[in-house]
Design a protein around this motif. Structure first.
Motif, PDB file in Angstrom:
ATOM      1  N   ALA A  33       0.848  -1.202   0.000  1.00 11.58           N
ATOM      2  CA  ALA A  33       0.000   0.000   0.000  1.00 11.58           C
ATOM      3  C   ALA A  33       0.876   1.240   0.000  1.00 11.58           C
ATOM      4  O   ALA A  33       1.929   1.276   0.629  1.00 11.58           O
ATOM      5  N   LYS A  34       0.393   2.275  -0.717  1.00 13.72           N
ATOM      6  CA  LYS A  34       1.165   3.516  -0.813  1.00 13.72           C
ATOM      7  C   LYS A  34       0.356   4.637  -0.168  1.00 13.72           C
ATOM      8  O   LYS A  34      -0.592   5.148  -0.776  1.00 13.72           O
ATOM      9  N   GLY A  35       0.728   4.994   1.041  1.00 13.20           N
ATOM     10  CA  GLY A  35      -0.010   6.078   1.683  1.00 13.20           C
ATOM     11  C   GLY A  35       0.535   6.409   3.056  1.00 13.20           C
ATOM     12  O   GLY A  35       1.488   5.788   3.533  1.00 13.20           O
ATOM     13  N   ILE A  36      -0.078   7.415   3.668  1.00 10.79           N
ATOM     14  CA  ILE A  36       0.241   7.832   5.042  1.00 10.79           C
ATOM     15  C   ILE A  36      -1.089   7.786   5.782  1.00 10.79           C
ATOM     16  O   ILE A  36      -2.114   8.251   5.244  1.00 10.79           O
ATOM     17  N   GLU A  37      -1.096   7.230   6.982  1.00  2.00           N
ATOM     18  CA  GLU A  37      -2.360   7.100   7.716  1.00  2.00           C
ATOM     19  C   GLU A  37      -2.861   8.474   8.169  1.00  2.00           C
ATOM     20  O   GLU A  37      -2.106   9.241   8.789  1.00  2.00           O
ATOM     21  N   GLN A  38      -4.120   8.750   7.889  1.00  2.00           N
ATOM     22  CA  GLN A  38      -4.699  10.026   8.329  1.00  2.00           C
ATOM     23  C   GLN A  38      -4.810  10.027   9.854  1.00  2.00           C
ATOM     24  O   GLN A  38      -4.999   8.995  10.473  1.00  2.00           O
ATOM     25  N   GLY A  39      -4.697  11.178  10.438  1.00  2.00           N
ATOM     26  CA  GLY A  39      -4.830  11.286  11.908  1.00  2.00           C
ATOM     27  C   GLY A  39      -3.501  11.037  12.603  1.00  2.00           C
ATOM     28  O   GLY A  39      -2.909  11.942  13.175  1.00  2.00           O
ATOM     29  N   THR A  40      -2.979   9.816  12.496  1.00  2.00           N
ATOM     30  CA  THR A  40      -1.708   9.497  13.168  1.00  2.00           C
ATOM     31  C   THR A  40      -0.511   9.998  12.361  1.00  2.00           C
ATOM     32  O   THR A  40       0.584  10.131  12.898  1.00  2.00           O
ATOM     33  N   LEU A  41      -0.689  10.195  11.069  1.00  2.00           N
ATOM     34  CA  LEU A  41       0.360  10.599  10.119  1.00  2.00           C
ATOM     35  C   LEU A  41       1.509   9.592  10.078  1.00  2.00           C
ATOM     36  O   LEU A  41       2.667   9.957   9.857  1.00  2.00           O
ATOM     37  N   MET A  42       1.158   8.321  10.282  1.00  2.00           N
ATOM     38  CA  MET A  42       2.195   7.273  10.294  1.00  2.00           C
ATOM     39  C   MET A  42       2.341   6.620   8.923  1.00  2.00           C
ATOM     40  O   MET A  42       1.376   6.473   8.180  1.00  2.00           O
ATOM     41  N   ARG A  43       3.593   6.207   8.643  1.00  2.00           N
ATOM     42  CA  ARG A  43       3.853   5.383   7.467  1.00  2.00           C
ATOM     43  C   ARG A  43       3.463   3.936   7.810  1.00  2.00           C
ATOM     44  O   ARG A  43       3.358   3.583   8.977  1.00  2.00           O
ATOM     45  N   MET A  44       3.295   3.117   6.774  1.00  2.00           N
ATOM     46  CA  MET A  44       2.827   1.738   6.997  1.00  2.00           C
ATOM     47  C   MET A  44       3.807   0.930   7.839  1.00  2.00           C
ATOM     48  O   MET A  44       3.405   0.137   8.695  1.00  2.00           O
ATOM     49  N   SER A  45       5.109   1.134   7.643  1.00  2.00           N
ATOM     50  CA  SER A  45       6.099   0.367   8.429  1.00  2.00           C
ATOM     51  C   SER A  45       6.040   0.790   9.898  1.00  2.00           C
ATOM     52  O   SER A  45       6.282  -0.022  10.793  1.00  2.00           O
ATOM     53  N   GLU A  46       5.706   2.054  10.146  1.00  2.00           N
ATOM     54  CA  GLU A  46       5.605   2.526  11.530  1.00  2.00           C
ATOM     55  C   GLU A  46       4.405   1.873  12.223  1.00  2.00           C
ATOM     56  O   GLU A  46       4.485   1.494  13.395  1.00  2.00           O
ATOM     57  N   ILE A  47       3.312   1.731  11.487  1.00  2.00           N
ATOM     58  CA  ILE A  47       2.123   1.078  12.053  1.00  2.00           C
ATOM     59  C   ILE A  47       2.453  -0.384  12.358  1.00  2.00           C
ATOM     60  O   ILE A  47       2.172  -0.893  13.456  1.00  2.00           O
ATOM     61  N   ALA A  48       3.078  -1.059  11.389  1.00  2.00           N
ATOM     62  CA  ALA A  48       3.400  -2.484  11.558  1.00  2.00           C
ATOM     63  C   ALA A  48       4.324  -2.691  12.763  1.00  2.00           C
ATOM     64  O   ALA A  48       4.106  -3.591  13.586  1.00  2.00           O
ATOM     65  N   THR A  49       5.322  -1.835  12.890  1.00  2.00           N
ATOM     66  CA  THR A  49       6.299  -2.003  13.977  1.00  2.00           C
ATOM     67  C   THR A  49       5.671  -1.680  15.331  1.00  2.00           C
ATOM     68  O   THR A  49       6.028  -2.273  16.347  1.00  2.00           O
ATOM     69  N   LEU A  50       4.718  -0.737  15.321  1.00  2.00           N
ATOM     70  CA  LEU A  50       4.023  -0.414  16.566  1.00  2.00           C
ATOM     71  C   LEU A  50       3.190  -1.614  17.039  1.00  2.00           C
ATOM     72  O   LEU A  50       3.196  -1.968  18.223  1.00  2.00           O
TER      73      LEU A  50
END
Ligand SMILES: NC(=O)C1=CN([C@@H]2O[C@H](COP(=O)(O)OP(=O)(O)OC[C@H]3O[C@@H](n4cnc5c(N)ncnc54)[C@H](O)[C@@H]3O)[C@@H](O)[C@H]2O)C=CC1
Ligand SMILES: O=C(CO)COP(=O)(O)O
Length: 332
Positions: A105-122
């Motif tokens: 997926a190519k995007g930045i999460e709205q609200g948290t402004l996180m990249r996908m790898s940041e979400i996965a690692t969290l």
């Protein structure tokens, strides 16, 4: 040969499932949309998002993430960026130590402004994560037309593993260690593609589009560097490469949406008419907020933001961009 789960049967998940099954892997694809799954099972093709390309026998359409991930070596997430968190969170209890996660997926999460790898690692700190990005429209990949992408991971061995497992004579895979740059390039180019579409929709020419693309990559790089990306990544496949294909191709969902906006269709209506995810509509908002947070100037992104929020129309956006203060081109 590997067992590969594909989570998200849109056009991109399907094109990759076709490529991987054609290489000989055992692939299982699933989706949250049950009716879509039923239809794919019945027709043995993705009638909704990538019609006309029959599935190989080693590509199974399954009804759940659980079924898809059973026995998987590689789990590929191909849901849109705003749904990545949901899809990944659901999968976390099923991810075994040996499994490698690939996100496309190519995007930045709205609200948290996180990249996908940041979400996965969290959500899973020890995740074996690889980002796949680059100039790669599903409509061409699904028909086995020559394509190049890059896979990025902090762990180069993981990137090389995915390179080996995904590479074919029609799908050439490069490695990169700059996850931040690769993810931001893929996300931010969609904003500029909306702009290129708007310019085409108004009836402007190639000069305007070349300007948007060139000044666009400058502001993508400016934000990227401020967030820790390598500036060189923006000159590669996942930066300028993807920018070129998305701003010039009629396959591009973002460009097509932009064209309609430039022609006067309301942004919400244009997005609906595309019928598939238009990532730029979400990423513009997230990038606008991210740029404000880190104090980076992104004039094109700002104008597209105002435009899709219907605060200005497309022609006013052009006037704003053309009427900006004089600048030195090399001043980053
Ligand atoms: N279509 C393309 O040519 C390319 C798309 N991408 C990226 O891939 C991502 C997906 O794009 P498309 O395939 O075009 O989208 P699409 O709009 O064709 O399909 C998205 C699919 O994801 C499913 N989905 C939504 N939430 C889900 C969840 N939680 N779990 C499982 N499935 C879920 C939807 O039901 C739908 O079938 C986007 O981020 C896009 O930018 C990247 C490169 C090429
Ligand atoms: O990322 C893509 C091609 O590399 C797909 O772009 P669109 O979503 O605009 O079609």
């Amino acid at each position: 040969m590997k067992n590969i789960a594909v989570i998200g049967a849109g056009s991109w998940g399907t094109a990759l499932a076709l490529t991987l099954s054609n290489k000989g892997h055992q692939v299982k694809i699933c989706d949250v949309d049950r009716e879509h799954i039923r239809e794919m099972r019945e027709h043995r093709e993705n009638v909704k998002y990538l019609p006309g390309i029959p599935f190989n026998d080693n590509l199974a359409v399954v009804g759940s993430t659980e079924e898809a991930m059973e026995g998987a070596d590689i789990v590929l997430f191909s849901a849109p960026a705003q749904h990545f968190r949901d899809a990944f969170e659901h999968a976390v209890p099923l991810i075994e130590d040996s499994m490698v996660v690939v996100n496309v997926a190519k995007g930045i999460e709205q609200g948290t402004l996180m990249r996908m790898s940041e979400i996965a690692t969290l959500l899973k700190p020890d995740v074996k994560y690889v980002a796949l990005s680059g100039p790669s429209h599903a409509e061409e990949v699904g028909r086995f037309m020559p394509t190049t992408v890059a896979v990025a991971s902090k762990d180069m061995k993981l990137a090389e593993y995915i390179q080996d497992e995904f590479m074919t004579d029609r799908f050439r895979v490069y490695t990169n260690s700059d996850v931040c740059g690769v993810e931001l390039g893929g996300a931010l180019k969609n904003i500029i593609a909306l702009g290129a579409g708007i310019s085409d929709g108004i009836g402007f020419g190639d000069n305007a589009k070349a300007a948007l693309m060139t000044r666009g990559i400058t502001e993508m790089k400016r934000l990227g560097v401020s967030l820790g990306a390598d500036p060189e990544t923006f000159a590669g496949l996942t930066g300028v490469g993807d920018l070129i294909v998305t701003c010039t191709s009629m396959h591009s969902r973002n460009r097509r949406c932009g064209i309609m906006i430039g022609e006067g269709v309301r942004p919400s209506e244009a997005t609906k008419k595309v019928g598939m995810v238009v990532e730029g509509m979400f990423t513009t908002v997230a990038a606008y907020e991210l740029a404000k947070r880190v104090g980076v100037e992104m004039p094109i992104t700002e104008c597209i933001y105002e435009c899709i929020n219907e605060r200005i129309d497309a022609r006013e956006a052009v006037e704003i961009l053309m009427g900006r203060d004089k600048k030195n081109e090399m001043h980053i």
